[in-house]
Design a protein around this motif. Sequence first.
Motif, PDB file in Angstrom:
ATOM      1  N   TYR A 255      55.422  37.237  39.274  1.00 60.61           N
ATOM      2  CA  TYR A 255      55.441  36.569  37.571  1.00 60.61           C
ATOM      3  C   TYR A 255      54.317  35.973  37.627  1.00 60.61           C
ATOM      4  O   TYR A 255      53.789  36.661  36.144  1.00 60.61           O
ATOM      5  CB  TYR A 255      56.713  36.715  36.994  1.00 60.61           C
ATOM      6  N   LEU A 256      54.215  35.117  37.709  1.00 66.39           N
ATOM      7  CA  LEU A 256      53.145  34.544  36.826  1.00 66.39           C
ATOM      8  C   LEU A 256      51.258  35.054  36.808  1.00 66.39           C
ATOM      9  O   LEU A 256      50.661  34.562  35.706  1.00 66.39           O
ATOM     10  CB  LEU A 256      52.735  32.609  37.637  1.00 66.39           C
ATOM     11  N   ARG A 257      51.693  36.460  37.859  1.00 63.28           N
ATOM     12  CA  ARG A 257      50.076  36.611  38.138  1.00 63.28           C
ATOM     13  C   ARG A 257      50.036  37.634  37.401  1.00 63.28           C
ATOM     14  O   ARG A 257      48.616  38.153  36.380  1.00 63.28           O
ATOM     15  CB  ARG A 257      49.718  37.193  39.112  1.00 63.28           C
ATOM     16  N   VAL A 258      50.982  38.216  36.553  1.00 61.26           N
ATOM     17  CA  VAL A 258      51.146  39.115  35.187  1.00 61.26           C
ATOM     18  C   VAL A 258      50.303  38.628  34.539  1.00 61.26           C
ATOM     19  O   VAL A 258      49.995  38.796  33.738  1.00 61.26           O
ATOM     20  CB  VAL A 258      52.516  39.842  35.140  1.00 61.26           C
ATOM     21  N   ALA A 259      50.783  37.656  33.978  1.00 60.96           N
ATOM     22  CA  ALA A 259      50.748  36.764  32.464  1.00 60.96           C
ATOM     23  C   ALA A 259      49.753  35.512  32.310  1.00 60.96           C
ATOM     24  O   ALA A 259      49.021  35.232  31.151  1.00 60.96           O
ATOM     25  CB  ALA A 259      51.954  35.479  32.703  1.00 60.96           C
ATOM     26  N   ALA A 260      49.383  35.411  33.802  1.00 63.74           N
ATOM     27  CA  ALA A 260      47.404  34.886  33.504  1.00 63.74           C
ATOM     28  C   ALA A 260      46.539  35.493  33.000  1.00 63.74           C
ATOM     29  O   ALA A 260      46.665  36.397  32.632  1.00 63.74           O
ATOM     30  CB  ALA A 260      47.101  35.218  35.058  1.00 63.74           C
ATOM     31  N   THR A 261      45.795  34.688  32.770  1.00 60.65           N
ATOM     32  CA  THR A 261      44.902  34.838  31.645  1.00 60.65           C
ATOM     33  C   THR A 261      43.612  35.095  31.966  1.00 60.65           C
ATOM     34  O   THR A 261      43.115  34.988  32.800  1.00 60.65           O
ATOM     35  CB  THR A 261      44.165  33.993  30.087  1.00 60.65           C
ATOM     36  N   PRO A 262      42.733  36.763  31.815  1.00 55.73           N
ATOM     37  CA  PRO A 262      41.714  37.341  32.972  1.00 55.73           C
ATOM     38  C   PRO A 262      40.559  36.637  31.926  1.00 55.73           C
ATOM     39  O   PRO A 262      40.576  36.210  31.614  1.00 55.73           O
ATOM     40  CB  PRO A 262      41.879  38.404  32.192  1.00 55.73           C
ATOM     41  N   PHE A 263      39.624  36.349  33.585  1.00 54.26           N
ATOM     42  CA  PHE A 263      38.407  35.176  33.103  1.00 54.26           C
ATOM     43  C   PHE A 263      39.001  34.010  32.727  1.00 54.26           C
ATOM     44  O   PHE A 263      38.000  33.767  31.837  1.00 54.26           O
ATOM     45  CB  PHE A 263      37.529  36.419  32.891  1.00 54.26           C
ATOM     46  N   SER A 264      40.139  33.215  32.784  1.00 58.68           N
ATOM     47  CA  SER A 264      40.314  32.282  32.497  1.00 58.68           C
ATOM     48  C   SER A 264      39.357  31.135  33.132  1.00 58.68           C
ATOM     49  O   SER A 264      39.171  29.936  32.429  1.00 58.68           O
ATOM     50  CB  SER A 264      41.534  31.546  32.158  1.00 58.68           C
ATOM     51  N   VAL A 265      38.732  30.986  33.792  1.00 57.46           N
ATOM     52  CA  VAL A 265      38.294  30.406  35.176  1.00 57.46           C
ATOM     53  C   VAL A 265      36.731  30.877  35.317  1.00 57.46           C
ATOM     54  O   VAL A 265      36.742  32.145  35.613  1.00 57.46           O
ATOM     55  CB  VAL A 265      38.698  29.791  36.527  1.00 57.46           C
ATOM     56  N   SER A 266      36.021  30.635  34.043  1.00 52.55           N
ATOM     57  CA  SER A 266      34.510  30.991  34.487  1.00 52.55           C
ATOM     58  C   SER A 266      33.701  30.920  35.744  1.00 52.55           C
ATOM     59  O   SER A 266      33.922  29.680  36.531  1.00 52.55           O
ATOM     60  CB  SER A 266      33.705  30.294  33.944  1.00 52.55           C
ATOM     61  N   THR A 267      33.254  31.379  36.057  1.00 50.82           N
ATOM     62  CA  THR A 267      32.183  31.504  37.581  1.00 50.82           C
ATOM     63  C   THR A 267      31.746  29.548  37.491  1.00 50.82           C
ATOM     64  O   THR A 267      31.925  29.302  38.763  1.00 50.82           O
ATOM     65  CB  THR A 267      30.932  32.157  37.591  1.00 50.82           C
ATOM     66  N   VAL A 268      30.877  29.695  36.438  1.00 43.39           N
ATOM     67  CA  VAL A 268      30.368  28.088  36.855  1.00 43.39           C
ATOM     68  C   VAL A 268      31.905  27.107  36.804  1.00 43.39           C
ATOM     69  O   VAL A 268      31.406  26.636  38.422  1.00 43.39           O
ATOM     70  CB  VAL A 268      29.264  27.720  35.607  1.00 43.39           C
ATOM     71  N   ALA A 269      32.617  27.081  36.240  1.00 43.84           N
ATOM     72  CA  ALA A 269      33.977  26.198  36.481  1.00 43.84           C
ATOM     73  C   ALA A 269      34.030  26.818  37.850  1.00 43.84           C
ATOM     74  O   ALA A 269      34.603  25.114  38.909  1.00 43.84           O
ATOM     75  CB  ALA A 269      34.468  26.437  35.743  1.00 43.84           C
ATOM     76  N   GLU A 270      34.335  27.828  38.624  1.00 40.82           N
ATOM     77  CA  GLU A 270      34.469  28.211  39.466  1.00 40.82           C
ATOM     78  C   GLU A 270      33.981  27.120  40.849  1.00 40.82           C
ATOM     79  O   GLU A 270      34.114  26.587  42.190  1.00 40.82           O
ATOM     80  CB  GLU A 270      35.138  29.101  40.273  1.00 40.82           C
ATOM     81  N   HIS A 271      32.415  27.625  40.847  1.00 44.46           N
ATOM     82  CA  HIS A 271      31.934  26.988  41.576  1.00 44.46           C
ATOM     83  C   HIS A 271      32.276  25.760  41.956  1.00 44.46           C
ATOM     84  O   HIS A 271      31.476  25.126  42.546  1.00 44.46           O
ATOM     85  CB  HIS A 271      30.263  27.893  41.282  1.00 44.46           C
ATOM     86  N   ALA A 272      31.862  24.711  40.612  1.00 44.69           N
ATOM     87  CA  ALA A 272      31.950  23.390  40.312  1.00 44.69           C
ATOM     88  C   ALA A 272      33.190  22.623  41.539  1.00 44.69           C
ATOM     89  O   ALA A 272      32.807  21.593  42.116  1.00 44.69           O
ATOM     90  CB  ALA A 272      31.808  22.995  38.808  1.00 44.69           C
ATOM     91  N   ALA A 273      34.083  23.664  40.997  1.00 51.96           N
ATOM     92  CA  ALA A 273      35.414  23.170  41.556  1.00 51.96           C
ATOM     93  C   ALA A 273      34.879  23.107  43.014  1.00 51.96           C
ATOM     94  O   ALA A 273      35.652  22.661  43.649  1.00 51.96           O
ATOM     95  CB  ALA A 273      37.372  24.134  40.591  1.00 51.96           C
ATOM     96  N   VAL A 274      35.063  24.220  43.463  1.00 52.44           N
ATOM     97  CA  VAL A 274      34.762  24.115  45.004  1.00 52.44           C
ATOM     98  C   VAL A 274      34.162  23.714  45.864  1.00 52.44           C
ATOM     99  O   VAL A 274      34.571  22.494  46.677  1.00 52.44           O
ATOM    100  CB  VAL A 274      34.443  26.363  45.084  1.00 52.44           C
ATOM    101  N   THR A 275      32.707  23.283  44.847  1.00 52.21           N
ATOM    102  CA  THR A 275      31.981  22.267  45.163  1.00 52.21           C
ATOM    103  C   THR A 275      32.310  20.990  45.444  1.00 52.21           C
ATOM    104  O   THR A 275      32.579  20.655  46.574  1.00 52.21           O
ATOM    105  CB  THR A 275      30.350  22.463  44.652  1.00 52.21           C
ATOM    106  N   SER A 276      33.184  20.605  44.086  1.00 56.47           N
ATOM    107  CA  SER A 276      34.005  19.593  44.457  1.00 56.47           C
ATOM    108  C   SER A 276      34.875  18.971  45.476  1.00 56.47           C
ATOM    109  O   SER A 276      35.195  17.788  46.208  1.00 56.47           O
ATOM    110  CB  SER A 276      34.258  19.535  43.280  1.00 56.47           C
TER     111      SER A 276
END
Length: 373
Positions: A255-276
Motif C-alpha cells: 500500500y505504501l508504494r501506491v502513496a509514495a511520491t513519484p521521483f521523491s529522491v533525486s538521482t544525485v541524492a540516491e547516488h550520494a546515499a549509496v556512496t555513503s
Amino acid sequence: MSTENPRTVAAIAPRPVLGKLPSYAAGKPPVVVEGLQSFKLSSNENPLGPIPAVLEAISSRTDVNRYPDSLSTTLRTELGRFLDVPASDIVAGAGSLGALNQLLATFAGQNDDGKADEVIYAWRSFEAYPICVGLAGAESVQIPLHPDGTHDLQTMAAAVTVRTRVILLCTPNNPTGPILRTAEVENFIQAVPSDVVIVIDEAYLEFVRDEDAVDGIAMYRKYPNVVVLRTFSKAHGLAGLRVGYSVSRPELTQYLRVAATPFSVSTVAEHAAVTSLQHYDQVAERVQSLVDERERVAAGLKELGWSVPDAQGNFVWLNLGSNSSEFAALAERKALSVRAFGNEGVRVSIGEVEANSRFLELCAEYTKAPLSF
C-alpha cells in the motif's frame, strides 16, 4: 467600461485545517558577531558534512535533466544488503519526513463517514508530527512525556481507541534526547491491537550508544504492524539532499508504494546515499567524533550541576521553561544559534568543538539552571 473581473474579488481560502496547525519553525542561522566565528546549533545538522567520497561522487553527476528512478532501485538494493532485509520491504522518500507523509497518506486520514482517524504520539516530540497528521486529515492524540523526557508508553497504550490507526514512537526522542528500550517497546506493541500501525522513527539511530535501546529493524522482523523510519540527513550529513526511507513487511509496503511520491529522491541524492553506505566505516568514524563531543558536553553540564535528560541523539535538551527565550538570546549574542521551544526548553545541537566549548562557557555564566526532573 469596467475591466474588473468579478471572479478575483472574493478571497481564496485554504482548507480550514490550516488554521488549526502550528507552523514548522526551522532552526535559525546564527547572527554575525564581530570577533567571533558563528555556529549553527539549532537544526541537529551534522557539522562535519558528508564524507569526501560522497562529495567526489556527486560532483561528476551531469544527468540532472533526466528523471530519477521512481523506485530508487539502486538505493533500496544497497540498503537491503546493508540492513539484511529484502529490498522490496524498503520504500524511499524525501527524508524520513517524506517517508512519514507517505505513511500517513496511506494509513490515516478522513473516512467516508466524515470521522477522522487518530494518530497517537508523545509530546513534546518531533514538531512536524502535528503538521503532518493534520494535513493528512487525521486527528492528533498527544500524550505528555514523563518529566525526564521519556515516552509514557503505558498512557499511550491506554489512549488507543477504535479510531486509532497509527502510533508514532520517536527514539531517541527529538528534542528531549532519551531512547526507548527494547523490553518496554515489545510490551507496548503486544498491548496494542495488531491492526494499528506502529512507526518507530529512528532518525538519530547512529548516535545511540545505550545497549538497551530498541532496534526498529528487529521489531519489524517480529511484528507485521511495525514500520521503521530512517534518514541520511543526520549521521550521513545529507540533510540538504533529502533522502530517507521506511522499512515494513509486504503487507504494508504494497500500500505504501501506491502513496509514495513519484521521483521523491533525486538521482544525485540516491547516488550520494549509496556512496555513503559503501563507505560506512568513514561515516561511523565521524559519528563517533560527534558522540564523543556529546559526552563531553553532557559531562560539562553535569559538572555545573545542571539536570539534563539522557542524550542519545546529536543534541542536548535544557529544561529551561520560561527562561528558554532569554537563554537563546544570550546564545545569539555569542554567535551561537540554538533552538528554543516556547516556554518549554532549549535544544542545542552538537556542533564543532569550538562551538560546543563556547556553549559550555555560556552555561557556566548563566545563573538559571534547567528545572530538575
